[in-house]
Scaffold this active site. Structure first.
Site, PDB file in Angstrom:
ATOM      1  N   HIS A 141     -40.117  38.517   3.333  1.00 11.25           N
ATOM      2  CA  HIS A 141     -39.844  37.416   3.325  1.00 11.25           C
ATOM      3  C   HIS A 141     -39.119  36.867   4.143  1.00 11.25           C
ATOM      4  O   HIS A 141     -37.637  36.702   4.578  1.00 11.25           O
ATOM      5  CB  HIS A 141     -39.125  36.771   1.616  1.00 11.25           C
ATOM      6  CG  HIS A 141     -39.418  35.707   1.166  1.00 11.25           C
ATOM      7  ND1 HIS A 141     -38.388  34.633   2.555  1.00 11.25           N
ATOM      8  CD2 HIS A 141     -39.209  35.468   0.222  1.00 11.25           C
ATOM      9  CE1 HIS A 141     -37.744  33.759   1.134  1.00 11.25           C
ATOM     10  NE2 HIS A 141     -38.801  33.775   0.532  1.00 11.25           N
ATOM     11  N   HIS A 177     -41.278  35.666  -6.910  1.00 16.68           N
ATOM     12  CA  HIS A 177     -41.399  36.752  -5.873  1.00 16.68           C
ATOM     13  C   HIS A 177     -41.669  38.593  -7.292  1.00 16.68           C
ATOM     14  O   HIS A 177     -40.244  38.960  -6.145  1.00 16.68           O
ATOM     15  CB  HIS A 177     -39.756  37.059  -5.087  1.00 16.68           C
ATOM     16  CG  HIS A 177     -40.223  35.306  -4.207  1.00 16.68           C
ATOM     17  ND1 HIS A 177     -41.159  35.644  -3.476  1.00 16.68           N
ATOM     18  CD2 HIS A 177     -39.212  34.984  -3.122  1.00 16.68           C
ATOM     19  CE1 HIS A 177     -41.338  34.136  -2.789  1.00 16.68           C
ATOM     20  NE2 HIS A 177     -39.999  34.203  -3.362  1.00 16.68           N
ATOM     21  N   GLU A 233     -44.313  32.816   4.678  1.00 20.00           N
ATOM     22  CA  GLU A 233     -44.883  33.755   4.349  1.00 20.00           C
ATOM     23  C   GLU A 233     -46.550  34.026   4.202  1.00 20.00           C
ATOM     24  O   GLU A 233     -46.932  32.647   3.465  1.00 20.00           O
ATOM     25  CB  GLU A 233     -44.167  34.218   3.012  1.00 20.00           C
ATOM     26  CG  GLU A 233     -43.169  34.354   3.063  1.00 20.00           C
ATOM     27  CD  GLU A 233     -42.056  32.935   2.086  1.00 20.00           C
ATOM     28  OE1 GLU A 233     -42.174  33.119   0.235  1.00 20.00           O
ATOM     29  OE2 GLU A 233     -41.480  31.678   2.068  1.00 20.00           O
TER      30      GLU A 233
END
Ligand code: GLA
Length: 376
Positions: A210, A137, A341
């Site tokens: 997210h 991420h 996601e």
């Protein structure tokens, strides 16, 4: 500013009051359509605000410019009772304790890059390893941990525009990347997220949100009882560190088959560690198509997911361990919420057979995702 804060306080208070009512018309008349802004604190010397988007029916979304984080999405259930389908906190402090990306914007590269490295046009790039030996991420300080510049566009529907400039070699990625994310709350209860970006050097880009959803609005119910459809005939199997092996595998006859609606818990015992996998969406274009549907029989809520992206990470909150406390005081236990996601495939910069995630100078990155909630 004072006026805006007061408006928000009024909005929050009245939403709470309505949540105690049974409103069969599913219209929350206690909050006024539009966007309000309230002070939420400071991070890195920059002002942080909470924005409340209210549509014509009184559904609300709250978003902070810290991490571009969606902190709540309040919609009615089948009895007209309003509650948030997205987990989160009502103040900034817990977001600074590094929760696992609750509601946040993720970038420059969502999901994992294997061994925290890739090469592009003959140059090797080393990234921060923040998930074992891999990058997750965006690295140590991804887009979820920065303060975005926010503005309220003069739109007919409630929207918020967020901008962030990610500098050349920030977290190891090449090129200055100009990112704009526009959130909109539509009158048919769609949370629309539109991502745009431009770069001055070729770079991988994979932007997502997210949010953790629990459609029942009550995180004491696990999401294993919710029903899911994903329009994907294939998924990308992973190694023990959750990096795709590179294979594109059929879901047929496996626990990953959600091509027709299935209770999430049905094959759960056969998925080691729980679902945390990228699904290869059947869509063949980059139009905004419906790719998934979740439904919850307790609340009667259904959520349709639309996206322009080629992949979808389905994650069943396997790493939630009760450490973070949702608004209302309930600990977020394992499987108390799920993520869908929308994304390019994990580790694409090292997987030539996956759709390219490279953005080049002169090109425009543009992706859209909508989470649309209704009741049955
Ligand atoms: C993504 C990843 C998961 C996990 C969560 C955050 O969904 O795929 O493995 O890292 O983010 O905890």
């Amino acid at each position: 500013m004072k006026f805006a804060s007061f408006m928000l306080f009024a909005a929050a208070t009245t939403t709470l009051a309505v949540s105690c009512n049974n409103n069969s018309e599913n219209k929350n008349t206690a909050v006024k359509p539009g966007v309000t802004k309230t002070d939420w604190g400071k991070v890195d010397g920059k002002d942080v605000y909470l924005y409340t988007l209210v549509n014509d029916k009184g559904d609300t979304v709250t978003i902070t410019n810290y991490g571009g984080t969606v902190t709540s999405f309040v919609t009615p259930d089948k009895n007209g009772k309003y509650s948030s389908v997205i987990v989160g906190f009502d103040s900034l402090a817990p977001y600074l304790q590094k929760p696992p990306y609750f509601g946040a914007l993720i970038g420059r590269y969502g999901n994992r890059i294997g061994n925290a490295q890739f090469s592009l046009d003959g140059t090797g790039y080393k990234l921060a390893a923040n998930d074992g030996k891999n990058t997750l991420h965006g690295g140590l300080k991804g887009f979820d941990k920065v303060v975005w510049d926010a503005s309220i566009p003069n739109d007919t529907v409630p929207s918020l525009t967020l901008k962030y400039v990610s500098k050349d070699l920030e977290e190891g990625f090449p090129g200055n990347l100009n990112v704009t994310v526009q959130y909109t709350l539509t009158n048919d209860i769609g949370l629309k997220i539109e991502y745009s970006a431009e770069t001055d050097k070729a770079t991988p880009v994979n932007l997502t949100n997210h949010s953790y959803f629990n459609l029942s609005g009550d995180v004491t119910n696990t999401i294993l009882g919710e029903t899911l459809m994903i329009d994907a005939d294939n998924y990308t199997p992973v190694d023990t560190t959750l990096i795709p092996t590179g294979e594109i595998k059929s879901v047929k006859g496996t626990p990953f088959d959600f091509t027709t609606p299935k209770e999430i818990g049905k094959d759960f015992a056969n998925v080691q560690g729980g679902y945390d996998h990228n699904f290869v969406l059947n869509k063949k274009d980059n139009l905004l198509d419906k790719v998934a549907e979740v439904s919850d029989s307790i609340s009667g809520r259904v959520m349709d997911v639309y996206t322009t992206q080629p992949g979808l990470q389905f994650y069943t909150g396997n790493f939630l361990d009760g450490k973070f406390i949702n608004r209302g005081g309930t600990p977020l236990a394992q499987h108390s919420a799920l993520c869908l996601e929308t994304q390019h495939f994990p580790d694409s910069p090292n997987k030539p057979n996956f759709p390219s995630s490279i953005l080049k100078p002169g090109e425009k990155y543009h992706e859209v995702t909508v989470y649309k909630v209704s009741v049955k």
